[in-house]
Design a protein around this motif. Structure first.
Motif, PDB file in Angstrom:
ATOM      1  N   ARG A 231      -2.582   7.686 -18.913  1.00  0.00           N
ATOM      2  CA  ARG A 231      -3.553   7.342 -17.865  1.00  0.00           C
ATOM      3  C   ARG A 231      -3.173   8.012 -16.545  1.00  0.00           C
ATOM      4  O   ARG A 231      -4.041   8.567 -15.857  1.00  0.00           O
ATOM      5  N   ALA A 232      -1.893   7.967 -16.200  1.00  0.00           N
ATOM      6  CA  ALA A 232      -1.459   8.576 -14.942  1.00  0.00           C
ATOM      7  C   ALA A 232      -1.645  10.086 -14.975  1.00  0.00           C
ATOM      8  O   ALA A 232      -2.036  10.693 -13.971  1.00  0.00           O
ATOM      9  N   ARG A 233      -1.374  10.709 -16.134  1.00  0.00           N
ATOM     10  CA  ARG A 233      -1.577  12.160 -16.236  1.00  0.00           C
ATOM     11  C   ARG A 233      -3.044  12.519 -16.005  1.00  0.00           C
ATOM     12  O   ARG A 233      -3.366  13.458 -15.270  1.00  0.00           O
ATOM     13  N   ALA A 234      -3.939  11.758 -16.634  1.00  0.00           N
ATOM     14  CA  ALA A 234      -5.368  12.017 -16.466  1.00  0.00           C
ATOM     15  C   ALA A 234      -5.784  11.824 -15.011  1.00  0.00           C
ATOM     16  O   ALA A 234      -6.622  12.571 -14.484  1.00  0.00           O
ATOM     17  N   CYS A 235      -5.174  10.846 -14.341  1.00  0.00           N
ATOM     18  CA  CYS A 235      -5.519  10.609 -12.940  1.00  0.00           C
ATOM     19  C   CYS A 235      -5.017  11.735 -12.041  1.00  0.00           C
ATOM     20  O   CYS A 235      -5.678  12.091 -11.061  1.00  0.00           O
ATOM     21  N   HIS A 236      -3.856  12.292 -12.349  1.00  0.00           N
ATOM     22  CA  HIS A 236      -3.384  13.448 -11.583  1.00  0.00           C
ATOM     23  C   HIS A 236      -4.345  14.630 -11.772  1.00  0.00           C
ATOM     24  O   HIS A 236      -4.659  15.346 -10.808  1.00  0.00           O
ATOM     25  N   GLU A 237      -4.816  14.840 -13.003  1.00  0.00           N
ATOM     26  CA  GLU A 237      -5.778  15.915 -13.243  1.00  0.00           C
ATOM     27  C   GLU A 237      -7.095  15.620 -12.528  1.00  0.00           C
ATOM     28  O   GLU A 237      -7.742  16.528 -11.976  1.00  0.00           O
ATOM     29  N   LEU A 238      -7.491  14.340 -12.531  1.00  0.00           N
ATOM     30  CA  LEU A 238      -8.714  13.935 -11.835  1.00  0.00           C
ATOM     31  C   LEU A 238      -8.590  14.210 -10.339  1.00  0.00           C
ATOM     32  O   LEU A 238      -9.541  14.681  -9.706  1.00  0.00           O
ATOM     33  N   GLU A 253      -8.095   7.774  -4.534  1.00  0.00           N
ATOM     34  CA  GLU A 253      -8.146   6.640  -5.463  1.00  0.00           C
ATOM     35  C   GLU A 253      -7.454   6.982  -6.787  1.00  0.00           C
ATOM     36  O   GLU A 253      -6.745   6.158  -7.361  1.00  0.00           O
ATOM     37  N   ALA A 254      -7.670   8.207  -7.282  1.00  0.00           N
ATOM     38  CA  ALA A 254      -7.036   8.614  -8.533  1.00  0.00           C
ATOM     39  C   ALA A 254      -5.515   8.619  -8.402  1.00  0.00           C
ATOM     40  O   ALA A 254      -4.791   8.185  -9.309  1.00  0.00           O
ATOM     41  N   LEU A 255      -5.020   9.082  -7.266  1.00  0.00           N
ATOM     42  CA  LEU A 255      -3.568   9.126  -7.050  1.00  0.00           C
ATOM     43  C   LEU A 255      -2.985   7.725  -6.914  1.00  0.00           C
ATOM     44  O   LEU A 255      -1.850   7.462  -7.342  1.00  0.00           O
ATOM     45  N   LEU A 256      -3.747   6.793  -6.333  1.00  0.00           N
ATOM     46  CA  LEU A 256      -3.278   5.406  -6.254  1.00  0.00           C
ATOM     47  C   LEU A 256      -3.159   4.787  -7.643  1.00  0.00           C
ATOM     48  O   LEU A 256      -2.249   3.993  -7.912  1.00  0.00           O
ATOM     49  N   ILE A 257      -4.090   5.139  -8.539  1.00  0.00           N
ATOM     50  CA  ILE A 257      -3.999   4.644  -9.916  1.00  0.00           C
ATOM     51  C   ILE A 257      -2.792   5.253 -10.609  1.00  0.00           C
ATOM     52  O   ILE A 257      -2.055   4.567 -11.326  1.00  0.00           O
ATOM     53  N   ALA A 258      -2.565   6.560 -10.401  1.00  0.00           N
ATOM     54  CA  ALA A 258      -1.384   7.210 -10.981  1.00  0.00           C
ATOM     55  C   ALA A 258      -0.108   6.573 -10.458  1.00  0.00           C
ATOM     56  O   ALA A 258       0.869   6.412 -11.198  1.00  0.00           O
ATOM     57  N   LEU A 259      -0.108   6.187  -9.203  1.00  0.00           N
ATOM     58  CA  LEU A 259       1.053   5.539  -8.612  1.00  0.00           C
ATOM     59  C   LEU A 259       1.318   4.182  -9.253  1.00  0.00           C
ATOM     60  O   LEU A 259       2.464   3.768  -9.419  1.00  0.00           O
ATOM     61  N   ALA A 260       0.249   3.479  -9.620  1.00  0.00           N
ATOM     62  CA  ALA A 260       0.399   2.156 -10.218  1.00  0.00           C
ATOM     63  C   ALA A 260       0.826   2.220 -11.677  1.00  0.00           C
ATOM     64  O   ALA A 260       1.524   1.329 -12.172  1.00  0.00           O
ATOM     65  N   TRP A 261       0.435   3.294 -12.396  1.00  0.00           N
ATOM     66  CA  TRP A 261       0.626   3.328 -13.845  1.00  0.00           C
ATOM     67  C   TRP A 261       1.671   4.331 -14.326  1.00  0.00           C
ATOM     68  O   TRP A 261       2.150   4.208 -15.458  1.00  0.00           O
ATOM     69  N   GLY A 262       2.007   5.311 -13.522  1.00  0.00           N
ATOM     70  CA  GLY A 262       2.823   6.410 -14.022  1.00  0.00           C
ATOM     71  C   GLY A 262       4.287   6.078 -14.203  1.00  0.00           C
ATOM     72  O   GLY A 262       4.775   5.019 -13.790  1.00  0.00           O
ATOM     73  N   ASP A 263       5.009   7.026 -14.822  1.00  0.00           N
ATOM     74  CA  ASP A 263       6.459   6.910 -14.897  1.00  0.00           C
ATOM     75  C   ASP A 263       7.041   7.409 -13.578  1.00  0.00           C
ATOM     76  O   ASP A 263       6.312   7.767 -12.649  1.00  0.00           O
ATOM     77  N   ALA A 264       8.369   7.430 -13.470  1.00  0.00           N
ATOM     78  CA  ALA A 264       9.000   7.749 -12.188  1.00  0.00           C
ATOM     79  C   ALA A 264       8.594   9.119 -11.630  1.00  0.00           C
ATOM     80  O   ALA A 264       8.200   9.219 -10.458  1.00  0.00           O
ATOM     81  N   GLN A 266       5.891  10.859 -12.246  1.00  0.00           N
ATOM     82  CA  GLN A 266       4.468  10.824 -11.905  1.00  0.00           C
ATOM     83  C   GLN A 266       4.237  10.051 -10.598  1.00  0.00           C
ATOM     84  O   GLN A 266       3.396  10.433  -9.781  1.00  0.00           O
ATOM     85  N   LYS A 267       4.994   8.973 -10.404  1.00  0.00           N
ATOM     86  CA  LYS A 267       4.857   8.205  -9.160  1.00  0.00           C
ATOM     87  C   LYS A 267       5.351   9.003  -7.961  1.00  0.00           C
ATOM     88  O   LYS A 267       4.724   8.989  -6.901  1.00  0.00           O
ATOM     89  N   ASP A 268       6.481   9.693  -8.127  1.00  0.00           N
ATOM     90  CA  ASP A 268       6.992  10.525  -7.028  1.00  0.00           C
ATOM     91  C   ASP A 268       5.984  11.602  -6.643  1.00  0.00           C
ATOM     92  O   ASP A 268       5.755  11.863  -5.456  1.00  0.00           O
ATOM     93  N   HIS A 269       5.385  12.221  -7.672  1.00  0.00           N
ATOM     94  CA  HIS A 269       4.405  13.276  -7.400  1.00  0.00           C
ATOM     95  C   HIS A 269       3.156  12.701  -6.738  1.00  0.00           C
ATOM     96  O   HIS A 269       2.561  13.324  -5.849  1.00  0.00           O
ATOM     97  N   ALA A 270       2.753  11.484  -7.145  1.00  0.00           N
ATOM     98  CA  ALA A 270       1.591  10.845  -6.524  1.00  0.00           C
ATOM     99  C   ALA A 270       1.858  10.575  -5.051  1.00  0.00           C
ATOM    100  O   ALA A 270       0.986  10.817  -4.194  1.00  0.00           O
ATOM    101  N   ARG A 271       3.049  10.089  -4.711  1.00  0.00           N
ATOM    102  CA  ARG A 271       3.388   9.850  -3.300  1.00  0.00           C
ATOM    103  C   ARG A 271       3.339  11.148  -2.497  1.00  0.00           C
ATOM    104  O   ARG A 271       2.828  11.191  -1.379  1.00  0.00           O
ATOM    105  N   SER A 272       3.900  12.217  -3.092  1.00  0.00           N
ATOM    106  CA  SER A 272       3.906  13.504  -2.411  1.00  0.00           C
ATOM    107  C   SER A 272       2.484  14.004  -2.161  1.00  0.00           C
ATOM    108  O   SER A 272       2.156  14.492  -1.067  1.00  0.00           O
ATOM    109  N   ARG A 273       1.617  13.851  -3.160  1.00  0.00           N
ATOM    110  CA  ARG A 273       0.245  14.320  -3.013  1.00  0.00           C
ATOM    111  C   ARG A 273      -0.546  13.450  -2.036  1.00  0.00           C
ATOM    112  O   ARG A 273      -1.389  13.939  -1.287  1.00  0.00           O
ATOM    113  N   LEU A 274      -0.266  12.140  -2.035  1.00  0.00           N
ATOM    114  CA  LEU A 274      -0.925  11.256  -1.071  1.00  0.00           C
ATOM    115  C   LEU A 274      -0.505  11.607   0.353  1.00  0.00           C
ATOM    116  O   LEU A 274      -1.337  11.574   1.281  1.00  0.00           O
TER     117      LEU A 274
END
Length: 330
Positions: A231-238, A253-264, A266-274
Motif C-alpha cells: 500500500r505504501a509503495r502504491a502511495c509513493h507512486e501515486l 495525502e498519498a504521502l501521509l498514507i505512505a507515512l502511516a503504512w510503510g516500513d521504515a 518508506q516512512k523516511d522517504h515520505a517525510r523527505s518528500r513531504l
C-alpha cells in the motif's frame, strides 16, 4: 548441430562472466554465486563432491554479512543434506528474489531459470521467471513463461491471475487486456491481484501521458492492497503521478498514507518528500514539521507545479485516510 546448454551450466556461465567483467563487490558476489551454482550442477549430474561444496562454502563465508550470503549458505546446506529438488529450487528462488531486490537482474534471471528447470511443475517459480524475463526486455520468453504459470495452476487461483496480468502486459492492447483481468480478479474476490493489475495499468497510462488516469488507478490499487508495504509503495507512486499532474494536495495525502503504512525506509522517504513539497509550496509550518536531521536513504526531487484545471483526488484520499483512522505523525 548446436546443443542447448544444461540450465545449471548456463547459469554458472552467466555468473562467471559477470565476475570476470565487473569489478568490486558485484564481481566478488558473482564469483561466489558461480561456485555455488557449479556445485548445484555437479549435484544434478550425480557427481557432487565434498571438495566442491567446501570451496563454495568458504568463498561464500568470506563475503560481508548480508541476506545474499545467508541464502547462498542455505543452498550449500541443502546440497550437503542431499535434500529433495523442491527444497533446492525454493532456495534458488529466494536467491533470485534477493538479487532482483539489489537490481542484479541478469544474475537473478539465471538463478530463477535454474530453479524452474529443477522444479518445472511450480507455477510460482514460472511466474518469477516470467517477471524477470519481462524486466530484461525478453517479451517472447516472458509470455511463454506466463502462459506456463497459468496452465500449471489450472487457469485458476491467485498465481494464475497474476500470470494473466503479466501476459496482458506483454501482449498487444495491454491496457484494455489489463482492464478485463482486473475485473475478473475482482469477481473472484482477489483484491490483491486486482491491485497489481491496476498498478501495471497505471504505468502504461503514465507512459502515454495520461497522468490523471494513472493517479486514479494507483489510488484504487492502494485502497485494495492489504499488505502495508504494498500500500505504501502504491502511495509513493501515486504521489509521483499526482505531482506530475500538478496535484500537490493529492500528493500530500498519498504521502501521509505512505507515512502511516510503510516500513521504515518508506516512512523516511515520505517525510523527505513531504518536506520538499512543503518547501516548494512555501509552507513554513510544514517545513518545520517534516524537517529531519537524518540523512535520507532516498533522494527526494521535486516535480511540483500548480494544477491548471481538473478535480483533485485529495478530498477522496483524505476521507479514506480519516475513515481508517490513519493520522500521520511528525
Amino acid at each position: 548441430m548446436t546443443q542447448t546448454p544444461h540450465p545449471a551450466l548456463a547459469a554458472t556461465d552467466t555468473f562467471r562472466q559477470i565476475s570476470e567483467t565487473e569489478r568490486g563487490e558485484r564481481a566478488r558476489r558473482a564469483a561466489a554465486g558461480a561456485l555455488v551454482l557449479s556445485a548445484v550442477e555437479r549435484a544434478g549430474e550425480g557427481a557432487a563432491d565434498e571438495f566442491t561444496l567446501r570451496r563454495a562454502a568458504a568463498e561464500v563465508a568470506a563475503l560481508d554479512p548480508c541476506a545474499e550470503r545467508s541464502i547462498l549458505l542455505r543452498i550449500v546446506r541443502v546440497l550437503e543434506d542431499a535434500a529433495p529438488t523442491s527444497r533446492l529450487a525454493a532456495a534458488l528462488v529466494s536467491y533470485a528474489c534477493e538479487l532482483e531486490t539489489t537490481r542484479r537482474l541478469p544474475e537473478a534471471n539465471a538463478a530463477v531459470s535454474l530453479a524452474f528447470a529443477l522444479d518445472v511443475g511450480s507455477g510460482a517459480t514460472a511466474l518469477h521467471a516470467a517477471r524477470l524475463a519481462r524486466k530484461l526486455g525478453d517479451a517472447e520468453r516472458a509470455l511463454a513463461l506466463y502462459c506456463a504459470a497459468r496452465d500449471l495452476e489450472g487457469g485458476d487461483g491467485q498465481i494464475a491471475r497474476l500470470a494473466a496480468i503479466g501476459e496482458a502486459v506483454v501482449s498487444p492492447g495491454a491496457e484494455a487486456a489489463l482492464g478485463r483481468v482486473v475485473r475478473r480478479a475482482l469477481m473472484a474476490g482477489d483484491a490483491e491481484s486486482a491491485a497489481v493489475g491496476l498498478e501495471e495499468r497505471a504505468r502504461l497510462r503514465r507512459g502515454r501521458g495520461d497522468r490523471k488516469g494513472a493517479a486514479r488507478d494507483l489510488a484504487v490499487a492502494a485502497a485494495r492492497y492489504t499488505d502495508p508495504v504494498d500500500r505504501a509503495r502504491a502511495c509513493h507512486e501515486l504521489a509521483g503521478a499526482a505531482l506530475a499532474a500538478g496535484d500537490g494536495a493529492s500528493a500530500r495525502e498519498a504521502l501521509l498514507i505512505a507515512l502511516a503504512w510503510g516500513d521504515a525506509p518508506q516512512k523516511d522517504h515520505a517525510r523527505s518528500r513531504l518536506h520538499t513539497l512543503a518547501r516548494d509550496g512555501g509552507d513554513q509550518v510544514g517545513m518545520r514539521r517534516w524537517r529531519s536531521f537524518k540523512r535520507p536513504s532516498l533522494v527526494s526531487l521535486s516535480a511540483h507545479r500548480a494544477a491548471a484545471d481538473g478535480r483533485s483526488l485529495a478530498p477522496r484520499l483524505l476521507a479514506w485516510r480519516e475513515s481508517m483512522g490513519e493520522r500521520a505523525t511528525p
